[in-house]
Motif scaffolding. Sequence first.
Motif, PDB file in Angstrom:
ATOM      1  N   UNK A   1       0.974  -1.242   0.014  1.00 16.56           N
ATOM      2  CA  UNK A   1      -0.151   0.123   0.021  1.00 16.56           C
ATOM      3  C   UNK A   1       0.779   1.529  -0.039  1.00 16.56           C
ATOM      4  N   UNK A   2       1.877   1.334   0.704  1.00 12.09           N
ATOM      5  CA  UNK A   2       2.704   2.317   1.002  1.00 12.09           C
ATOM      6  C   UNK A   2       3.493   2.627  -0.637  1.00 12.09           C
ATOM      7  N   UNK A   3       3.966   1.568  -1.169  1.00  9.37           N
ATOM      8  CA  UNK A   3       4.657   1.753  -2.580  1.00  9.37           C
ATOM      9  C   UNK A   3       3.623   2.242  -3.408  1.00  9.37           C
ATOM     10  N   UNK A   4       2.355   1.729  -3.480  1.00 11.73           N
ATOM     11  CA  UNK A   4       1.486   2.100  -4.341  1.00 11.73           C
ATOM     12  C   UNK A   4       0.802   3.666  -3.955  1.00 11.73           C
ATOM     13  N   UNK A   5       0.884   4.126  -2.946  1.00 11.41           N
ATOM     14  CA  UNK A   5       0.648   5.472  -2.646  1.00 11.41           C
ATOM     15  C   UNK A   5       1.694   6.150  -3.052  1.00 11.41           C
ATOM     16  N   UNK A   6       3.046   5.916  -2.948  1.00 14.79           N
ATOM     17  CA  UNK A   6       4.194   6.869  -3.165  1.00 14.79           C
ATOM     18  C   UNK A   6       4.355   6.790  -4.819  1.00 14.79           C
ATOM     19  N   UNK A   7       3.838   5.853  -5.321  1.00 15.44           N
ATOM     20  CA  UNK A   7       3.880   5.736  -6.779  1.00 15.44           C
ATOM     21  C   UNK A   7       3.115   6.894  -7.400  1.00 15.44           C
ATOM     22  N   UNK A   8       1.768   6.640  -7.092  1.00 14.57           N
ATOM     23  CA  UNK A   8       0.716   7.570  -7.304  1.00 14.57           C
ATOM     24  C   UNK A   8       1.033   8.970  -7.141  1.00 14.57           C
ATOM     25  N   UNK A   9       1.627   9.430  -5.700  1.00 17.90           N
ATOM     26  CA  UNK A   9       1.998  10.886  -5.597  1.00 17.90           C
ATOM     27  C   UNK A   9       3.186  11.367  -6.399  1.00 17.90           C
ATOM     28  N   UNK A  10       3.925  10.609  -6.791  1.00 19.89           N
ATOM     29  CA  UNK A  10       5.297  10.790  -7.628  1.00 19.89           C
ATOM     30  C   UNK A  10       4.685  10.980  -9.252  1.00 19.89           C
ATOM     31  N   UNK A  11       3.574  10.199  -9.603  1.00 17.87           N
ATOM     32  CA  UNK A  11       3.235  10.311 -10.749  1.00 17.87           C
ATOM     33  C   UNK A  11       2.561  11.824 -10.961  1.00 17.87           C
ATOM     34  N   UNK A  12       1.583  12.200  -9.890  1.00 18.71           N
ATOM     35  CA  UNK A  12       1.085  13.429  -9.982  1.00 18.71           C
ATOM     36  C   UNK A  12       1.912  14.617  -9.823  1.00 18.71           C
TER      37      UNK A  12
END
Length: 159
Positions: A11-22
């Motif tokens: 979940x943390x990896x997914x969240x960090x990925x999304x934030x970085x894309x945005x």
Amino acid sequence: MKRTKFLTQAAMIAAIYVVMVEVFKPFAYGMVQVRIAEALTVLPFFTAAAIPGLTIGVIVSNIIGPYGMIDIVFGSLATFMAAYLSYRMPKKALVPLPPVLVNAVIIGAMLYFIFLGTPDEMPLLPIMGWVGLGQIVACYGLGYPLMNILEKYKDKIFR
């Protein structure tokens, strides 16, 4: 306990990925792209939780992104394949290679199809080349140094 840790890491990896894309959205989409979040594709070197984490991060990012269902399906499929292959790489230096190759082929072909018949149309191989080049920058240029840094702290971060 082990399952909770796995789910939390994913979940943390997914969240960090999304934030970085945005945060870096202007560079994250298009035929010429350097998706900075792809630096995280080295995380399967440390934990199998990165496989679903990266995949879910890409699904969410592509739901928000401009290309719709085709990108949600093929982008997440490419990420799942690349993350699994990175996890299975026998040598550290090869860990960033699957995201480069898989995305160059699958995302390159997807973008070729998306832009076919538009003013931005481009031949397939150059699109694959541009996607691959962007992946080299993100995965080797940013991801490999990240992997070297994380390796020093892996016992504290990924225990």
